[in-house]
Scaffold this motif. Sequence first.
Motif, short mmCIF file in Angstrom:
data_model
loop_
_atom_site.label_atom_id
_atom_site.label_comp_id
_atom_site.label_asym_id
_atom_site.label_seq_id
_atom_site.Cartn_x
_atom_site.Cartn_y
_atom_site.Cartn_z
N MET A 1 0.84 -1.19 0.00
CA MET A 1 0.00 0.00 0.00
C MET A 1 0.88 1.24 0.00
SD MET A 1 -2.83 1.64 0.11
CE MET A 1 -3.89 0.24 0.21
N SER A 2 0.66 2.13 -0.94
CA SER A 2 1.42 3.36 -1.00
C SER A 2 0.60 4.51 -0.48
CB SER A 2 1.83 3.64 -2.46
OG SER A 2 2.40 4.92 -2.57
N ASP A 3 1.18 5.25 0.49
CA ASP A 3 0.49 6.40 1.05
C ASP A 3 0.59 7.62 0.17
OD1 ASP A 3 1.15 5.73 4.57
OD2 ASP A 3 -0.43 5.07 3.22
N ALA A 5 -0.20 7.63 -3.09
CA ALA A 5 -1.04 7.49 -4.28
C ALA A 5 -1.68 8.83 -4.58
CB ALA A 5 -2.12 6.44 -4.06
N THR A 204 -4.46 2.90 -4.87
CA THR A 204 -3.10 2.59 -4.43
C THR A 204 -2.04 3.05 -5.43
OG1 THR A 204 -3.24 0.38 -5.44
CG2 THR A 204 -3.88 0.59 -3.12
N SER A 227 -7.36 7.98 -2.59
CA SER A 227 -6.30 7.39 -1.80
C SER A 227 -6.67 7.43 -0.31
CB SER A 227 -4.99 8.16 -2.01
OG SER A 227 -5.08 9.45 -1.45
N PRO A 247 -7.01 -1.64 4.35
CA PRO A 247 -7.08 -2.36 3.06
C PRO A 247 -7.21 -3.86 3.28
CG PRO A 247 -5.23 -0.82 3.12
CD PRO A 247 -5.74 -0.94 4.52
N TYR A 267 -4.16 -1.10 -9.06
CA TYR A 267 -4.49 0.32 -8.85
C TYR A 267 -5.44 0.56 -7.67
CZ TYR A 267 -2.81 0.16 -13.67
OH TYR A 267 -2.07 -0.08 -14.79
#
Length: 280
Positions: A1-3, A5, A204, A227, A247, A267
């Motif tokens: 998980m990318s913070d 995004a 994401t 996001s 998530p 995504y």
Amino acid sequence: MSDDAPSTEPGSSETGTTAAEQREAVRERYAEIVTDSASCCDDEASCGSGTTDGELDDRSRSMGYSEEALESVAAGANLGLGCGNPTAIASLEAGDAVLDLGSGAGFDCFLAAREVGPDGRVIGVDMTPEMVETARENARENDASNVEFRLGEIEHLPVADGSVDVIISNCVVNLSPDKPQVFADAFRVLRPGGRLAISDVVLTARLPDPVRADPSSVAACVAGASSIPDLESMLIEAGFEAISIEPKADSGSFIREWDDERDLSEYVVSATIEARKPVR
């Protein structure tokens, strides 16, 4: 998980379509679902939709619904739409007043009605007239006297201030072109101490431009996703506390079915979103 995004707010400018165009695309798609038994997001299978009862049940199980829940509601209410099971995280109690944002044919409402019992009540709000009509028919089929369905937009709920204990929703908030207003109105109708417990998709990674600019992708529960940092900011701005966005890594199993041309699980991911209105 990318913070980190990218933000998708406001939806109308980022997706390249106006709010009116987004709402019309969503309304047309869901009217088609309920009147023609079409799938949620494309002509094959998306947003958990299927073509047979068995397929619908299989996808619903993958979203977290138990066999008991699936068997407890009369046929016709479960359209296989969604990306989770909000009733499983809502911790409903007997006597609660529950509001379902984007209630569709009523499946989650009927499950919630079993939890709150005869002393509780459930209100479903949906902006598609065909869905509301079908849900009302399903309420009669399910003998759900403590459930009612109202036509309206989730940004401007036809519900009194401070009148509900719990708000649920299943993969609907992402469809809104004005998510901050959705959360602001949700805050308005909750009683002090009331809580939000919804399932939705979160962004994401940046979506390909053709997906972001396609109104049908908005209706497909994809292009309108936000996001986690954006959602947290919206909830804080609306006044919520005790915010939790979690998530679900295993949601890729059904998100991959939403598009035949690309793996959308690269995504977006399904998540549980919970928050509480302060007591004071």
